[in-house]
Scaffold this active site. Sequence first.
Site, short mmCIF file in Angstrom:
data_model
loop_
_atom_site.label_atom_id
_atom_site.label_comp_id
_atom_site.label_asym_id
_atom_site.label_seq_id
_atom_site.Cartn_x
_atom_site.Cartn_y
_atom_site.Cartn_z
N SER A 1 17.43 -93.12 42.12
CA SER A 1 16.41 -94.06 41.65
C SER A 1 16.98 -95.46 41.74
O SER A 1 18.20 -95.64 41.83
CB SER A 1 16.11 -93.74 40.17
OG SER A 1 15.40 -94.79 39.56
N TYR B 1 18.32 -91.52 31.32
CA TYR B 1 17.92 -91.55 32.74
C TYR B 1 18.83 -92.47 33.54
O TYR B 1 19.33 -92.11 34.61
CB TYR B 1 16.46 -92.02 32.82
CG TYR B 1 15.83 -91.91 34.19
CD1 TYR B 1 15.24 -90.72 34.61
CD2 TYR B 1 15.79 -93.00 35.05
CE1 TYR B 1 14.63 -90.62 35.86
CE2 TYR B 1 15.18 -92.91 36.30
CZ TYR B 1 14.60 -91.72 36.70
OH TYR B 1 14.01 -91.62 37.93
#
Length: 260
Positions: free
Chosen positions: A142, A155
């Site tokens: 990401s 995350y």
Amino acid sequence: MLKGKSAVVTGSTSGIGLAIAETLANEGVNIMLNGLGDAAKIEEQRAGLEKRFGIKAAYHPANMTKPTEIAEMVKATVDTMGSIDILVNNAGIQHVSPVEEFPIEKWDAIIAINLSASFHAIRAAVPYMKKQGWGRILQVASVHALVASPYKAAYVSAKHGIAGLTKVVALEVAQHGITCNALCPGYVWTPLVAGQVADTARVRNMTEEQVKKDVLLAAQPTKQFTTVEQVGGVALFLCSDAAANITGTLQSIDGGWTAQ
Ligand code: NAD
């Protein structure tokens, strides 16, 4: 060039994983699907891949929180398809909360699924790839492997961990015909994000266009979502011969987010 090779794509019952599976299948790659979901729908996806692309597709229900199940999935791929040539570590979840309130079980689950699962899959797949002298490991990371956002402690930590794991593995397998790279998308247009747009528009009394540009894409200079097909295209390139000397990289697909 990839025809007849075999790929495991974790978390491929939806979103980015499914698009990568379809992109690879379109090149003649046999696919081991994985992910959560309704059994009948998953069987429809599996049979659909075989029918549309004339490849072999199977499904393994390994839960990405379970190291032994992950190793079994890798072995099952070799047993049923003859090899594991491409490993796409894609399964992932998210939870948003201030760090002092972040639920401990959410932290543990995100670290397990978004980080440790990749380690377990790579650990199981690398011996086969080394033996055949060819392999492609893709980590669907990401933009949060490169930069942070508030309220995403687990995350961002997991994705930064993936960045480190990608580089270590790339160095270890560099002379075995195996590459290991991370894809770092910003916002990708998936059903999940579409739902978020509609909800936010309602709550904030904004139009969906305003929500897209001013809320979700505030950090993404192109003001365009990446499509799952575009992520699939980058994945395919990294599997190609042209990318044989690209390894240990963090490939941003973020409309300029991390250029700022
Ligand atoms: P998604 O929710 O559509 O898909 C996630 C997949 O992971 C599903 O197939 C789900 O079943 C699977 N999964 C979840 N928990 C699992 C478990 N315990 N065991 C096995 N499978 C499990 O999400 P997506 O948007 O397609 O995300 C895929 C990856 O892309 C994730 O790693 C995510 O962090 C990353 N990503 C997404 C975006 C975005 O904007 N959508 C942006 C950057 C990175």
